[in-house]
Each structure stands twice: as C-alpha cells, then as structure tokens.
Design a protein around this motif. Structure first.
Motif, PDB file in Angstrom:
ATOM      1  N   UNK A  35     -10.082 -12.267  29.315  1.00 23.10           N
ATOM      2  CA  UNK A  35      -8.975 -13.342  29.179  1.00 23.10           C
ATOM      3  C   UNK A  35      -9.290 -14.052  27.993  1.00 23.10           C
ATOM      4  N   UNK A  36      -8.042 -14.753  27.780  1.00 22.61           N
ATOM      5  CA  UNK A  36      -8.036 -16.541  26.741  1.00 22.61           C
ATOM      6  C   UNK A  36      -8.842 -16.976  27.514  1.00 22.61           C
ATOM      7  N   UNK A  37      -9.921 -17.226  26.207  1.00 16.03           N
ATOM      8  CA  UNK A  37     -11.336 -18.661  27.131  1.00 16.03           C
ATOM      9  C   UNK A  37     -10.568 -19.891  26.988  1.00 16.03           C
ATOM     10  N   UNK A  41      -2.936 -17.250  28.993  1.00 14.35           N
ATOM     11  CA  UNK A  41      -2.260 -16.400  28.216  1.00 14.35           C
ATOM     12  C   UNK A  41      -1.158 -15.718  28.905  1.00 14.35           C
ATOM     13  N   UNK A  42      -0.088 -15.736  28.726  1.00  9.79           N
ATOM     14  CA  UNK A  42       1.544 -15.687  29.333  1.00  9.79           C
ATOM     15  C   UNK A  42       2.354 -14.829  28.342  1.00  9.79           C
ATOM     16  N   UNK A 151       1.563 -17.141  15.721  1.00 10.85           N
ATOM     17  CA  UNK A 151       1.697 -18.036  14.838  1.00 10.85           C
ATOM     18  C   UNK A 151       0.605 -19.283  15.953  1.00 10.85           C
ATOM     19  N   UNK A 152       0.540 -19.204  16.975  1.00  7.66           N
ATOM     20  CA  UNK A 152      -0.548 -19.638  17.427  1.00  7.66           C
ATOM     21  C   UNK A 152      -2.404 -19.498  17.231  1.00  7.66           C
ATOM     22  N   UNK A 153      -2.313 -18.488  17.170  1.00  3.64           N
ATOM     23  CA  UNK A 153      -3.671 -17.743  16.999  1.00  3.64           C
ATOM     24  C   UNK A 153      -4.521 -18.055  15.936  1.00  3.64           C
ATOM     25  N   UNK A 340      -7.449 -13.861  22.781  1.00  6.04           N
ATOM     26  CA  UNK A 340      -5.921 -14.197  22.955  1.00  6.04           C
ATOM     27  C   UNK A 340      -4.934 -13.697  21.642  1.00  6.04           C
ATOM     28  N   UNK A 341      -4.634 -12.395  21.560  1.00  4.99           N
ATOM     29  CA  UNK A 341      -3.948 -12.050  20.738  1.00  4.99           C
ATOM     30  C   UNK A 341      -2.962 -10.954  22.165  1.00  4.99           C
ATOM     31  N   UNK A 342      -1.842 -11.493  22.556  1.00  9.72           N
ATOM     32  CA  UNK A 342      -1.109 -10.796  22.813  1.00  9.72           C
ATOM     33  C   UNK A 342      -0.913  -8.966  23.162  1.00  9.72           C
ATOM     34  N   UNK A 343      -1.217  -8.607  21.996  1.00 11.42           N
ATOM     35  CA  UNK A 343      -0.925  -7.733  21.517  1.00 11.42           C
ATOM     36  C   UNK A 343      -2.887  -6.841  21.383  1.00 11.42           C
TER      37      UNK A 343
END
Length: 421
Positions: A35-37, A41-42, A151-153, A340-343
């Motif tokens: 999980x993103x700390x 992550x949605x 972009x948030x990353x 936290x990267x969604x891909x």
C-alpha cells in the motif's frame, strides 16, 4: 562524451555481458501489492499493458538459499571413511537450533543494522506477496499510465524530497524545472548531487517511454490486439527539445550522463566484492555463464576512466554526518514513493531502478569501507563493517545500470532520427 559511453557498451556486447544487463540469470523478486504509505491509492491503472506477468518456472537455486558445495563434498567424503559411524556424531551432538523468539529478535536486529546502511526500502523476499518477475517478459515501455496520478509521483519526489535552496523559491508546478536557473548553484555539492541523480533517473525513464511508445493508427485505434511499440520522436522532443522545454531539455540529458557515471563508479568500486560472490541458480552451466558475464562486465567497468569522485562529499565532521543522514533519509522516502505508482509495470521498473541507484549510493557512501587512496572496496574492511549486498540489491544495481546504458543508446538513435529530418 558519447564516444566514452559507447566504447564500453560495445565491449559488453562483445563479451556477452549484456545477458546480465537484460536480467538473464538474475531474476528480481518484487512486492507489487504494498500500500502507498503517503496517500490513499485510488488510481490503480486498469489498462492491460500495466499488468505484470510473474514467473511460474523459477530455478530452485534462486528460490532457496545457495548450497555450500564444500560442505556437501565434506559430508560425502566423511561417509567414505572406513569405520565411519553416525553414532559417533550423535555422542557429540550440539543443538544449534534457535527458538522462535530468538529468530524474531535476530530478524529485528538485522533489519535495524540494514537500515543504517541502506539508502532505499528493500522489499522483503520472504513476504508471501513478493513474486519473481522475468524482465524479458515485462519490458519497460509506455503503457498509457499518465495524468494526475503519474504527475503526483514526480511532483512529490521533487517538491517534498529533493533538497531546496536556502532562499524561498515560490511554488513550482514542476520542481524538475529549476535546473535552468541559478537555484542549484546556491546548494552545496551533496544537495546538487542528489537533485542531479534524481533528474538523471527521471530522464532515463522518460527516454525509455519515448523509445518504446504505444503506437496507433490515424483513427486512434491500436495497430494490433497486443499493441505495437516503437520510438516516438514527437514525444521525445516534447520532453527534451530546448525550445519546447524552456531550455531545460539539454540539462536533463546532461543529468542522465551524470547518474550513468555515478553508477559506473559504484560498480567499479564494488568490483572486488562482486567478483568474490557466488552467483547460484542451481544450474551449474548457467551459474558459470552468469559468473563469467559479471566478471567480463566488471573488467570493462574497471577499464573505464574515473569521472565521479565521491571522496569530496560528506567530509567535515558532525555537520557532514548529519547531511549524509538527511541525504539517506530523503532517498529512502523516494524509494517508498515507488509503492504509490498506480501502474504495476511502471511500479516494477521504478522500484528496480530506484533500488539500483540506492544500492550505488550505499556502495559509495556507506561509511569508511575503503582505505585512504584505495579506489575499490577493501574486502576485509567491508566484512568488518558488516557491509553486504542482498541478492535484490545486486540484481537491481546491474539492471539499473543496464537501463541507463539503454537510455544513452536510445538517445543516440533519436539524435540520428532528428538529424535526418
């Protein structure tokens, strides 16, 4: 500069060391389910090109601990001695097992010791969520993962984890664009090094995505069911053309060469350590090939002129030690942001390359592991300081350097394509 880079790459291909850079014999194990700390992550990527195919056929030698061949031979030899009796060993039997509580304690101590040296968060290979991945079956390329989540990353990395100049700089929509002005000149060498390393890694990844872009026909539909990838000159220019980036593009490319030389220096410094290791998969033929490829690669690396001098950094007593710890903590946070990267495919390659860079920083800056004037890790000193690299770190280091090498090769291809226009 390009000539200096291309020469060792040609030697690597000639010696066969490129098989190691592609990941052959060095399968990474990664946990893509963390999980993103930092935020909820949605934004999980639903595009099929984002998925990762785990390995189903993993060599037993990679999954388990290496067998001590000398111990095995000794046991075989003892059974051949006339009069040998198992009962004789039973009389002097010593119980060397550990209680469950002791094992937990040792694991906690080891984690604490590792945290003092490591520059990035390393996945726990024993976790049930960790899977082996064949990088050849999951190449790094553009997957369609973009927009606010992506972009948030990078915005979080630059704005919240890169060091900033002492005077106020205002709120930048893209902190990666500070390189063209004088802000970097206001920071010390160590802080500039951190920024340039991050920028160089970012540049390398952007080149990979531009060189392996998802192509489509005029109607916007994919060429084939499985997709078709190739170089996208327009995308490359949008990221690096001086006129389209406000003069930032060439500086970003310059930082690519910077981080390449940094990791090259780390490989050269750690060469004696890496050469002393046994690369074990369980297949003796493959073990020999991998070992030879690593040694061939390191031979080329050691022949390359020195261009990065880490000895000038973090010198100056307690203040320098404090700055180095800040440096380490900042990069530790960057490695955690990769979760936290969604891909999934982007997360895989992001974690691999960040871990590789973090391993290079560990080699260069983990205490006084080498004697004054010695350009390589001194093995006795390293062992005394309990310096060691895990299998994950070694795999990441070699593959990360391979990705930087591929970026520079792709950069030359883009230059030729643009020149011919």
């Amino acid at each position: 500069m390009s000539r200096c880079v291309e020469e060792p790459l040609e030697k690597m291909r000639a010696t066969g060391a490129s098989c190691v850079l592609r990941g052959s014999g060095l399968l990474p194990r990664v946990n893509l389910n963390k999980e993103c700390p930092f935020w909820e992550d949605d934004s999980k990527c639903a595009i099929r090109y984002c998925s990762v195919k785990p390995c189903t056929d993993v060599p037993e030698g990679i999954k388990g601990a290496p067998i001590d061949r000398s111990e095995k031979k000794q046991k075989e030899k003892s059974h051949m001695v006339p009069g040998h009796c198992d009962g004789e060993n039973d009389l002097g039997y010593l119980n060397t097992t550990l209680s469950k509580e002791s094992k937990v304690g040792f694991k906690r101590w080891a984690a604490h010791d590792d945290a003092q040296l490591n520059f990035c968060k390393i996945d726990d290979e024993s976790s049930e969520d960790s899977e082996y991945v064949d990088l050849l079956l999951n190449p790094e390329r553009y997957t369609g993962y973009a927009g606010p989540s992506a972009h948030r990353i990078w915005r979080t990395i630059y704005q919240e984890n890169c060091f900033k100049p002492s005077r106020a700089i205002g709120r930048y929509t893209d902190f990666s664009s500070i390189g063209a002005n004088d802000f970097l000149k206001e920071m010390c060498l160590e802080k500039r090094t951190f920024y340039r390393a991050i920028s160089g890694l970012h540049t390398s990844i952007n080149i990979h995505l531009s060189a392996n872009y998802l192509l489509s026909d005029q109607n916007g539909f994919e060429v084939s069911k499985d997709g078709q990838w190739g170089p996208n000159v327009q995308e490359f220019q949008a990221r690096f053309d001086p006129e389209l980036t406000g003069g930032e593009g060439p500086l970003r490319l310059k930082n690519l060469y910077f981080v390449y030389l940094l990791e090259l220096r780390a490989l050269a410094k750690a060469a004696p350590y890496l050469e002393s290791l046994e690369y074990y998969t369980g297949n003796e033929s493959e073990d020999n090939d991998v070992s030879k490829a690593v040694k061939d690669l390191l031979t080329v690396v050691k022949s390359f002129p020195e261009h990065f001098d880490e000895s000038s950094m973090f010198s100056g007593g307690q203040q320098a030690a404090k700055l180095k710890e800040e440096f380490r903590q900042h990069f530790w946070n960057v490695s955690r942001i990769m979760d936290c990267v969604g891909c999934d495919k982007c997360r895989l390659w992001g974690k691999l390359q960040v871990t590789g860079l973090g391993t290079a920083l560990k080699i260069l800056f983990s205490g006084n592991l080498d004697q004054p004037g010695n350009q390589n890790l001194d093995l006795p000193a390293a062992r005394h300081a309990k310096f060691q690299l895990s299998r994950i770190e070694i795999v990441a280091l070699i593959n990360a350097f391979g990705r930087l090498s591929s970026s520079i090769m792709a950069l030359e291809n883009f230059r030729q394509s643009i020149t011919k226009r």
